[in-house]
Write a protein that holds these residues in place. Structure first.
Motif, PDB file in Angstrom:
ATOM      1  N   TRP A 226       0.716  -0.909   0.362  1.00  0.00           N
ATOM      2  CA  TRP A 226       0.524  -0.012   0.365  1.00  0.00           C
ATOM      3  C   TRP A 226       0.789   1.468   0.077  1.00  0.00           C
ATOM      4  O   TRP A 226       0.242   2.360  -0.722  1.00  0.00           O
ATOM      5  N   LEU A 227       2.347   1.613   0.538  1.00  0.00           N
ATOM      6  CA  LEU A 227       3.059   2.253   0.351  1.00  0.00           C
ATOM      7  C   LEU A 227       3.403   2.244  -0.716  1.00  0.00           C
ATOM      8  O   LEU A 227       3.331   3.742  -1.638  1.00  0.00           O
ATOM      9  N   ALA A 228       3.659   1.451  -1.704  1.00  0.00           N
ATOM     10  CA  ALA A 228       4.522   1.873  -3.586  1.00  0.00           C
ATOM     11  C   ALA A 228       3.643   2.605  -3.895  1.00  0.00           C
ATOM     12  O   ALA A 228       3.255   2.685  -4.684  1.00  0.00           O
ATOM     13  N   ILE A 242      12.582  13.728  -4.924  1.00  0.00           N
ATOM     14  CA  ILE A 242      13.212  12.451  -3.797  1.00  0.00           C
ATOM     15  C   ILE A 242      11.517  12.544  -2.740  1.00  0.00           C
ATOM     16  O   ILE A 242      11.333  13.733  -2.276  1.00  0.00           O
ATOM     17  N   ILE A 243      11.576  11.686  -2.282  1.00  0.00           N
ATOM     18  CA  ILE A 243       9.991  11.274  -0.987  1.00  0.00           C
ATOM     19  C   ILE A 243      11.084  10.573  -0.228  1.00  0.00           C
ATOM     20  O   ILE A 243      11.965   9.836  -0.244  1.00  0.00           O
ATOM     21  N   VAL A 244      10.861  11.258   0.713  1.00  0.00           N
ATOM     22  CA  VAL A 244      11.478  11.067   2.802  1.00  0.00           C
ATOM     23  C   VAL A 244      10.271  10.216   2.657  1.00  0.00           C
ATOM     24  O   VAL A 244       9.384  10.794   3.325  1.00  0.00           O
ATOM     25  N   ILE A 245      10.388   9.046   3.250  1.00  0.00           N
ATOM     26  CA  ILE A 245       9.449   8.480   4.724  1.00  0.00           C
ATOM     27  C   ILE A 245       9.805   8.536   5.838  1.00  0.00           C
ATOM     28  O   ILE A 245      10.798   8.413   6.550  1.00  0.00           O
ATOM     29  N   GLY A 246       9.054   9.452   6.712  1.00  0.00           N
ATOM     30  CA  GLY A 246       9.256   9.752   8.373  1.00  0.00           C
ATOM     31  C   GLY A 246       8.392   9.363   8.918  1.00  0.00           C
ATOM     32  O   GLY A 246       7.573   8.138   8.794  1.00  0.00           O
ATOM     33  N   GLY A 247       7.763   9.581   9.705  1.00  0.00           N
ATOM     34  CA  GLY A 247       7.323   9.322  11.165  1.00  0.00           C
ATOM     35  C   GLY A 247       7.808   8.302  11.565  1.00  0.00           C
ATOM     36  O   GLY A 247       9.200   7.327  11.739  1.00  0.00           O
ATOM     37  N   ALA A 260       9.039  -1.950  -0.789  1.00  0.00           N
ATOM     38  CA  ALA A 260       8.206  -0.795  -1.672  1.00  0.00           C
ATOM     39  C   ALA A 260       8.992   0.183  -2.419  1.00  0.00           C
ATOM     40  O   ALA A 260       8.305   0.139  -3.529  1.00  0.00           O
ATOM     41  N   ARG A 261       9.897   0.003  -2.556  1.00  0.00           N
ATOM     42  CA  ARG A 261      10.430   0.510  -3.349  1.00  0.00           C
ATOM     43  C   ARG A 261      10.502  -0.001  -5.005  1.00  0.00           C
ATOM     44  O   ARG A 261      10.122   0.239  -6.325  1.00  0.00           O
ATOM     45  N   GLU A 262      10.621  -1.504  -4.825  1.00  0.00           N
ATOM     46  CA  GLU A 262      10.321  -2.516  -6.190  1.00  0.00           C
ATOM     47  C   GLU A 262       8.538  -2.209  -7.162  1.00  0.00           C
ATOM     48  O   GLU A 262       8.909  -1.975  -8.013  1.00  0.00           O
ATOM     49  N   ARG A 263       8.383  -2.172  -5.987  1.00  0.00           N
ATOM     50  CA  ARG A 263       6.839  -1.980  -6.360  1.00  0.00           C
ATOM     51  C   ARG A 263       6.157  -0.595  -7.075  1.00  0.00           C
ATOM     52  O   ARG A 263       5.649  -0.727  -7.944  1.00  0.00           O
ATOM     53  N   TYR A 264       7.149   0.546  -6.391  1.00  0.00           N
ATOM     54  CA  TYR A 264       6.526   1.915  -6.553  1.00  0.00           C
ATOM     55  C   TYR A 264       7.078   1.767  -7.905  1.00  0.00           C
ATOM     56  O   TYR A 264       6.739   1.765  -8.843  1.00  0.00           O
ATOM     57  N   ALA A 265       8.322   1.546  -8.401  1.00  0.00           N
ATOM     58  CA  ALA A 265       8.839   1.342  -9.328  1.00  0.00           C
ATOM     59  C   ALA A 265       8.016   0.785 -11.050  1.00  0.00           C
ATOM     60  O   ALA A 265       7.536   1.107 -11.953  1.00  0.00           O
ATOM     61  N   GLY A 272       9.354   2.274 -16.488  1.00  0.00           N
ATOM     62  CA  GLY A 272      10.677   1.739 -17.367  1.00  0.00           C
ATOM     63  C   GLY A 272      10.615   3.106 -18.050  1.00  0.00           C
ATOM     64  O   GLY A 272      12.131   2.813 -19.192  1.00  0.00           O
ATOM     65  N   HIS A 273      10.189   3.897 -18.138  1.00  0.00           N
ATOM     66  CA  HIS A 273      10.354   5.375 -19.642  1.00  0.00           C
ATOM     67  C   HIS A 273      10.498   6.560 -18.500  1.00  0.00           C
ATOM     68  O   HIS A 273      10.198   7.599 -19.489  1.00  0.00           O
ATOM     69  N   ARG A 274      11.330   7.007 -17.649  1.00  0.00           N
ATOM     70  CA  ARG A 274      10.597   7.371 -16.812  1.00  0.00           C
ATOM     71  C   ARG A 274      11.715   7.333 -15.446  1.00  0.00           C
ATOM     72  O   ARG A 274      11.949   6.950 -15.211  1.00  0.00           O
ATOM     73  N   PRO A 275      12.161   9.108 -15.346  1.00  0.00           N
ATOM     74  CA  PRO A 275      12.968   9.183 -14.035  1.00  0.00           C
ATOM     75  C   PRO A 275      12.181   8.672 -12.810  1.00  0.00           C
ATOM     76  O   PRO A 275      10.807   9.140 -12.776  1.00  0.00           O
ATOM     77  N   LEU A 276      12.866   7.477 -11.652  1.00  0.00           N
ATOM     78  CA  LEU A 276      12.489   7.183 -10.795  1.00  0.00           C
ATOM     79  C   LEU A 276      12.657   8.812  -9.227  1.00  0.00           C
ATOM     80  O   LEU A 276      13.879   8.702  -9.066  1.00  0.00           O
TER      81      LEU A 276
END
Length: 312
Positions: A226-228, A242-247, A260-265, A272-276
């Motif tokens: 769900w984060l992704a 950049i996205i910072v995960i805090g809390g 989460a990073r892998e799923r987000y990508a 696959g066609h834009r910067p992450l």
């Protein structure tokens, strides 16, 4: 409430903690008390107050705080009278975003978002280091994006909000659901909670996941999923660098952030066609709001020396 003395380099020099009372006068007395406690040990020139609520654009008034008693309250003026120091207010996640931009994981980013995972989800957006507030000072309320139409009820009155699936509260709710589906499964989490759903907390689930508990690990996987989903929406709308995960939940980032990073990508539009966006855990963890509140107090006071950051 937590407070800290922060120097000009963003270093947390000292901290103090006090309970959060109900009632405006008692709350403001408690804030003044914790400031004075730290001030007795340090030379302090200003106070930054990070509030979980809607702060007016002049950063002097709390318009609404769902978990506190302030309603259209001139909080900065009241605290200044109590402590004799200049006081600056800020939304707690905006303050955390500033802390990470000035002294942490988002340093130097042109477009940076901070997602604070705690009881719910808070969010802050910085454009070249400046807080984006929206037309009326309450943006961005990303925790209440609907990710599951008709899903879990949210205290905001809607159903299926992102924070109902991705927060410390959500982590506990997911674990309770999984334990109910597998009642005969003997796990660390099941033994610790002994069939009492109310004793399941996000912190307890994270601890069980570290110990290899399969139910807790599955709950962490759900959190990562769900984060992704939400981060992909954030990236599609704001296209941050950049996205910072805090809390508080970010303390458990090793349990869920890589997944989460892998799923987000894969979820982001045009995958696959834009910067992450780079996704990082907050450098200052749950102290980012204290550091940022103090930095904003420096900006407002235009005075050298240490500042006190206070967050609820």
């Amino acid at each position: 409430m937590r407070a800290g003395v922060v120097d000009e380099h963003g270093s947390l020099m000292d901290t103090a903690r006090v309970g959060t009372p109900s009632g405006e006068d008692a709350l403001e007395d408690a804030i003044a008390g914790v400031v004075e406690d730290l001030r007795n040990r340090h030379d302090v020139s200003g106070v930054g107050l990070a509030v979980a609520g809607f702060v007016a654009k002049d950063r002097r008034t709390v318009m609404f705080a769902p978990h506190l008693s302030w309603r259209a309250a001139p909080v900065a003026e009241r605290i200044e009278k109590r402590v004799g120091l200049p006081v600056t207010l800020e939304h707690d996640v905006n303050a955390a975003a500033v802390g990470e931009y000035r002294f942490g994981a988002a340093r130097g980013a042109h477009v940076a978002a901070l997602i604070a995972l705690g009881t719910g989800i808070g969010a802050g957006l910085l454009l070249d280091g400046k807080i984006y507030r929206g037309a009326y000072g309450v943006a961005p309320e990303l925790g209440h994006l609907t990710v599951v139409p008709g899903g879990r009820p949210c205290p905001c009155g809607k159903y299926g909000c992102w924070e109902r699936y991705c927060s410390g509260t959500a982590l506990a709710a997911t674990a309770v659901e999984l334990l109910a589906r597998h009642p005969g499964r003997s796990t660390v989490l099941a033994r610790e909670t002994r069939g009492d759903p109310g004793s399941v907390t996000g912190r307890r689930v994270a601890g069980a996941a570290r110990d290899g508990d399969p139910i807790a690990q599955r709950a962490m996987t759900e959190l990562a999923k769900w984060l992704a989903e939400g981060l992909a929406l954030v990236a599609d709308v704001f296209d941050p660098e950049i996205i910072v995960i805090g809390g508080g939940v970010s303390e458990s980032a090793p349990l869920f952030l890589d997944e989460a990073r892998e799923r987000y990508a894969d979820k982001i539009t045009g995958a696959g066609h834009r910067p992450l966006a780079r996704i990082r855990a907050a450098h200052h963890g749950d102290d980012s709001a204290i550091v940022g509140a103090a930095a904003l107090a420096v900006d407002a006071a235009k005075a050298p020396g240490a500042e006190v950051g206070v967050t609820g």
